[in-house]
Design an enzyme around this catalytic site. Structure first.
Site, PDB file in Angstrom:
ATOM      1  N   TYR A  38       0.846  -1.191   0.000  1.00  0.00           N
ATOM      2  CA  TYR A  38       0.000   0.000   0.000  1.00  0.00           C
ATOM      3  C   TYR A  38       0.887   1.248   0.000  1.00  0.00           C
ATOM      4  O   TYR A  38       1.889   1.317   0.711  1.00  0.00           O
ATOM      5  CB  TYR A  38      -0.912   0.017   1.229  1.00  0.00           C
ATOM      6  CG  TYR A  38      -1.963  -1.065   1.198  1.00  0.00           C
ATOM      7  CD1 TYR A  38      -2.845  -1.158   0.129  1.00  0.00           C
ATOM      8  CD2 TYR A  38      -2.076  -1.996   2.227  1.00  0.00           C
ATOM      9  CE1 TYR A  38      -3.807  -2.152   0.084  1.00  0.00           C
ATOM     10  CE2 TYR A  38      -3.042  -2.985   2.202  1.00  0.00           C
ATOM     11  CZ  TYR A  38      -3.905  -3.075   1.112  1.00  0.00           C
ATOM     12  OH  TYR A  38      -4.848  -4.051   1.059  1.00  0.00           O
ATOM     13  N   GLY A  40       2.426   2.317  -2.716  1.00  0.00           N
ATOM     14  CA  GLY A  40       3.140   2.287  -3.993  1.00  0.00           C
ATOM     15  C   GLY A  40       4.594   2.736  -3.926  1.00  0.00           C
ATOM     16  O   GLY A  40       5.271   2.603  -2.902  1.00  0.00           O
ATOM     17  N   CYS A  42       6.281   5.797  -4.161  1.00  0.00           N
ATOM     18  CA  CYS A  42       6.769   6.920  -3.351  1.00  0.00           C
ATOM     19  C   CYS A  42       7.040   6.479  -1.925  1.00  0.00           C
ATOM     20  O   CYS A  42       8.123   6.683  -1.375  1.00  0.00           O
ATOM     21  CB  CYS A  42       5.748   8.056  -3.379  1.00  0.00           C
ATOM     22  SG  CYS A  42       6.154   9.399  -2.263  1.00  0.00           S
ATOM     23  N   HIS A 441      15.585  38.180   6.541  1.00  0.00           N
ATOM     24  CA  HIS A 441      17.047  38.063   6.508  1.00  0.00           C
ATOM     25  C   HIS A 441      17.506  37.196   7.677  1.00  0.00           C
ATOM     26  O   HIS A 441      16.956  37.324   8.767  1.00  0.00           O
ATOM     27  CB  HIS A 441      17.681  39.451   6.615  1.00  0.00           C
ATOM     28  CG  HIS A 441      19.167  39.405   6.755  1.00  0.00           C
ATOM     29  ND1 HIS A 441      19.994  39.124   5.684  1.00  0.00           N
ATOM     30  CD2 HIS A 441      19.972  39.556   7.843  1.00  0.00           C
ATOM     31  CE1 HIS A 441      21.253  39.128   6.107  1.00  0.00           C
ATOM     32  NE2 HIS A 441      21.256  39.381   7.416  1.00  0.00           N
TER      33      HIS A 441
HETATM   34  C1  LIG Z   1      13.866   6.192  -6.596  1.00  0.00           C
HETATM   35  C2  LIG Z   1      12.712   7.123  -6.825  1.00  0.00           C
HETATM   36  C3  LIG Z   1      12.692   8.345  -6.208  1.00  0.00           C
HETATM   37  C4  LIG Z   1      11.630   9.213  -6.423  1.00  0.00           C
HETATM   38  N1  LIG Z   1      11.642  10.426  -5.808  1.00  0.00           N
HETATM   39  C5  LIG Z   1      10.631  11.282  -6.000  1.00  0.00           C
HETATM   40  C6  LIG Z   1      10.611  12.545  -5.336  1.00  0.00           C
HETATM   41  O1  LIG Z   1      11.505  12.878  -4.582  1.00  0.00           O
HETATM   42  N2  LIG Z   1       9.541  13.346  -5.548  1.00  0.00           N
HETATM   43  C7  LIG Z   1       8.508  13.001  -6.374  1.00  0.00           C
HETATM   44  O2  LIG Z   1       7.572  13.765  -6.528  1.00  0.00           O
HETATM   45  N3  LIG Z   1       8.497  11.811  -7.025  1.00  0.00           N
HETATM   46  C8  LIG Z   1       9.544  10.953  -6.853  1.00  0.00           C
HETATM   47  N4  LIG Z   1       9.509   9.732  -7.469  1.00  0.00           N
HETATM   48  C9  LIG Z   1       8.348   9.392  -8.337  1.00  0.00           C
HETATM   49  C10 LIG Z   1       7.167   8.958  -7.467  1.00  0.00           C
HETATM   50  O3  LIG Z   1       7.550   7.909  -6.622  1.00  0.00           O
HETATM   51  C11 LIG Z   1       5.953   8.553  -8.306  1.00  0.00           C
HETATM   52  O4  LIG Z   1       5.731   9.538  -9.262  1.00  0.00           O
HETATM   53  C12 LIG Z   1       4.747   8.437  -7.382  1.00  0.00           C
HETATM   54  O5  LIG Z   1       4.911   7.328  -6.543  1.00  0.00           O
HETATM   55  C13 LIG Z   1       3.408   8.359  -8.105  1.00  0.00           C
HETATM   56  O6  LIG Z   1       3.142   7.089  -8.488  1.00  0.00           O
HETATM   57  P1  LIG Z   1       1.685   6.582  -8.868  1.00  0.00           P
HETATM   58  O7  LIG Z   1       0.655   7.214  -8.006  1.00  0.00           O
HETATM   59  O8  LIG Z   1       1.540   6.722 -10.307  1.00  0.00           O
HETATM   60  O9  LIG Z   1       1.757   5.029  -8.537  1.00  0.00           O
HETATM   61  P2  LIG Z   1       2.795   4.168  -7.728  1.00  0.00           P
HETATM   62  O10 LIG Z   1       3.244   4.887  -6.509  1.00  0.00           O
HETATM   63  O11 LIG Z   1       3.825   3.652  -8.641  1.00  0.00           O
HETATM   64  O12 LIG Z   1       1.871   2.973  -7.229  1.00  0.00           O
HETATM   65  C14 LIG Z   1       1.215   2.095  -8.097  1.00  0.00           C
HETATM   66  C15 LIG Z   1       0.696   0.937  -7.299  1.00  0.00           C
HETATM   67  O13 LIG Z   1      -0.104   0.106  -8.136  1.00  0.00           O
HETATM   68  C16 LIG Z   1       0.160  -1.251  -7.845  1.00  0.00           C
HETATM   69  N5  LIG Z   1      -0.184  -2.020  -9.042  1.00  0.00           N
HETATM   70  C17 LIG Z   1       0.367  -1.941 -10.271  1.00  0.00           C
HETATM   71  N6  LIG Z   1      -0.271  -2.746 -11.142  1.00  0.00           N
HETATM   72  C18 LIG Z   1      -1.255  -3.346 -10.459  1.00  0.00           C
HETATM   73  C19 LIG Z   1      -2.262  -4.290 -10.804  1.00  0.00           C
HETATM   74  N7  LIG Z   1      -2.401  -4.723 -12.046  1.00  0.00           N
HETATM   75  N8  LIG Z   1      -3.082  -4.705  -9.822  1.00  0.00           N
HETATM   76  C20 LIG Z   1      -2.963  -4.264  -8.566  1.00  0.00           C
HETATM   77  N9  LIG Z   1      -2.050  -3.353  -8.183  1.00  0.00           N
HETATM   78  C21 LIG Z   1      -1.208  -2.898  -9.116  1.00  0.00           C
HETATM   79  C22 LIG Z   1       1.637  -1.268  -7.506  1.00  0.00           C
HETATM   80  O14 LIG Z   1       1.947  -2.383  -6.704  1.00  0.00           O
HETATM   81  C23 LIG Z   1       1.789   0.042  -6.739  1.00  0.00           C
HETATM   82  O15 LIG Z   1       1.596  -0.137  -5.360  1.00  0.00           O
HETATM   83  C24 LIG Z   1      10.553   8.836  -7.261  1.00  0.00           C
HETATM   84  C25 LIG Z   1      10.552   7.572  -7.883  1.00  0.00           C
HETATM   85  C26 LIG Z   1      11.620   6.725  -7.663  1.00  0.00           C
HETATM   86  C27 LIG Z   1      11.604   5.379  -8.318  1.00  0.00           C
END
Ligand SMILES: Cc1cc2nc3c(=O)[nH]c(=O)nc-3n(C[C@H](O)[C@H](O)[C@H](O)COP(=O)(O)OP(=O)(O)OC[C@H]3O[C@@H](n4cnc5c(N)ncnc54)[C@H](O)[C@@H]3O)c2cc1C
Length: 459
Positions: A38, A40, A42, A441
């Site tokens: 849960y 994802g 981030c 400042h």
């Molecule tokens: C190393 C790293 C550092 C980062 N640092 C930053 C930062 O500093 N600031 C920033 O703004 N962004 C950062 N990001 C980007 C940020 O993490 C993502 O943009 C953010 O998490 C948004 O993701 P999302 O909501 O699209 O989905 P995600 O957070 O990717 O979550 C998607 C979820 O869907 C689930 N899922 C996928 N397919 C299925 C399916 N078919 N059935 C059920 N579940 C599924 C996955 O398991 C996951 O839990 C970083 C990314 C990485 C990899």
């Protein structure tokens, strides 16, 4: 027989949980599907853990610089990687538990743990059950792109996800890729004590940024003795004993980079390839991103895509903003749009880069009459007081409308300070409003009005 819901949410990234909460409060029966953790990327393997590691790395860096500030540490400075990981796990655990408890507490929500796949435009299959709803929201995110490099199958490699399991110090971390994720990891591990080599095929780091930004970031990282190879193509990989050898070609011909560990950081790909989108008839672009309109609607009525999988942003704040746009349109009669938002993001090396709006290249291409202001961090009292004078700030203003077009602040607190400009941009106020503001400042932000008072035509 399909189990009926008012809404189905696939994936619990940065928009799914918030939308589940809102849908729940609207009294709708909602199914929330998550195949892994849960919160994802981030929360578990992205922003939260990396910024926790950045903090540990900075502590090591400042400890080594102690004497410069009159703080003598009698003894060796060692980084306890098990403690670094434990601290990271604690912080991640708090965030993950927070999201988990939040979702578990939603009275109208049913949580499904498993991989969800479309079977038709309004049905989703999960763990052998079929769920049906008139509204389906996709928040499946993205994962590390693994390029097809010859020899990849014979070597061990790391991605941003497996990096989270490291509780030891890699002797020599070789990173393929020279963009945001690669650079954050490069400095983190260099500060922990690893030798680090960054291999970038292009002529400069983070090529999306202006040249002066790329160049200064390179200088910052090289000052910390990170090896940076530009214009360098990876030809193949080889396992040699416990080492991984990266065979490259570059300006000086073929080369071997011999590392103890290899991190692939060459981009992200959307988790849309195994989602049954074809069965539903949901359109994707050539890179697999789900096509959406300005309100994040897919080509099918009743199906929306939010977050990284729609290709309209790749950040936590863009994903959360996607939730806000959908909720506003669905429940608040408020026609919010993706095109209302202003690009903004950070690169969390130390010192960080805060970016808003257009780059210099974009303002030049726009054909407008533009004014520019630039100030080096050596001219910022707060930076001098902290002995952290790397970087600069620059801002672009439309000479006719006086509106701020974009800015980059690379330096101490640049990720925070840039919001002073961002908020004025949202207000669509002329730059003179902030130029006349009295700031505190000694801060970095106090020099924003000064910089805006010294604008010159962009040559
Ligand atoms: C190393 C790293 C550092 C980062 N640092 C930053 C930062 O500093 N600031 C920033 O703004 N962004 C950062 N990001 C980007 C940020 O993490 C993502 O943009 C953010 O998490 C948004 O993701 P999302 O909501 O699209 O989905 P995600 O957070 O990717 O979550 C998607 C979820 O869907 C689930 N899922 C996928 N397919 C299925 C399916 N078919 N059935 C059920 N579940 C599924 C996955 O398991 C996951 O839990 C970083 C990314 C990485 C990899």
């Amino acid at each position: 027989m399909a189990i009926q819901y008012d809404a189905i949410i696939i994936g619990t990234g940065q928009s799914g949980p918030a939308l589940a909460d809102r849908v729940n409060r609207e009294g709708m029966k909602v199914a929330v599907i998550e195949r892994h953790l849960y919160g994802g990327t981030c929360v578990n393997v992205g922003c939260v853990p990396t910024k926790t590691l950045v903090a540990s790395a900075r502590a090591a860096y400042m400890a080594r610089r102690g004497a410069e500030f009159g703080v003598n540490i009698n003894g060796q400075i060692n980084v306890d990687m098990k403690r670094v990981k434990a601290r990271k796990d604690e912080v991640v655990g708090q965030s993950n538990t927070g999201v988990t408890n939040w979702l578990n507490g939603l009275e109208n929500a049913t949580l499904y743990k498993g991989h969800g796949r479309f079977e038709s435009p309004n049905t989703v299959r999960i763990n052998g059950e079929t769920l049906e709803a008139e509204r389906i929201f996709i928040n499946v995110g993205a994962r590390a792109f693994v390029p097809d490099i010859p020899g990849l199958e014979e070597v061990d490699y790391l991605t941003n996800s497996s990096m989270m399991e490291i509780d030891f110090l890699p002797k020599h971390l070789v990173i393929i890729g020279g963009s945001y994720i690669a650079l954050e990891f490069s400095q983190i591990y260099r500060r922990f004590g690893s030798e680090v080599t960054v291999i970038e095929r292009g002529p400069r780091l983070i090529s999306r940024e202006d040249e002066d930004v790329s160049e200064t970031i390179k200088e910052i990282l090289e000052k910390e003795e990170i090896n940076i190879l530009l214009n360098t193509q990876v030809e193949r990989l080889e396992k040699r004993g416990s080492q991984v050898v990266v065979h490259t070609t570059g300006e000086s011909g073929p080369m071997e980079v011999n590392g103890s560990h290899l991190l692939l950081a060459v981009g992200r790909r959307p988790n849309t390839d195994d989602l049954g989108l074809d069965k539903a008839g949901i359109e994707v672009d050539e890179r697999g991103f789900i096509k959406v309109d300005d309100q994040l609607r897919t080509n099918l009525p009743g199906i929306w895509a939010m977050g990284d999988c729609n290709g309209r942003g790749a950040f936590t704040h863009t994903s959360y903003n996607d939730f806000e746009i959908i909720a506003a349109n669905l429940f608040d009669n408020d026609p919010r749009r993706v095109s209302d938002r202003i690009t903004c993001y950070g690169l969390f090396i130390d010192p960080p880069l805060g970016r808003v709006g257009m780059t210099e290249q974009q303002v030049r291409e726009s054909g407008r009459k533009v004014l520019v202001g630039k100030r080096m961090m050596t001219q910022v009292g707060r930076a001098r007081e902290r002995s952290e004078t790397d970087g600069f700030m620059k801002v672009f203003v439309d000479a006719d409308t006086k509106e701020i077009l974009g800015a980059a602040i690379l330096g101490v607190n640049g990720d925070e300070v840039v919001h002073t400009l961002l908020d004025v941009m949202y207000a669509k106020a002329p730059y003179t409003v902030i130029q006349r503001a009295m700031h505190i400042h000694p801060t970095v932000a106090e020099l924003i009005p000064t910089m805006l008072g010294e604008l010159e035509p962009l040559e």
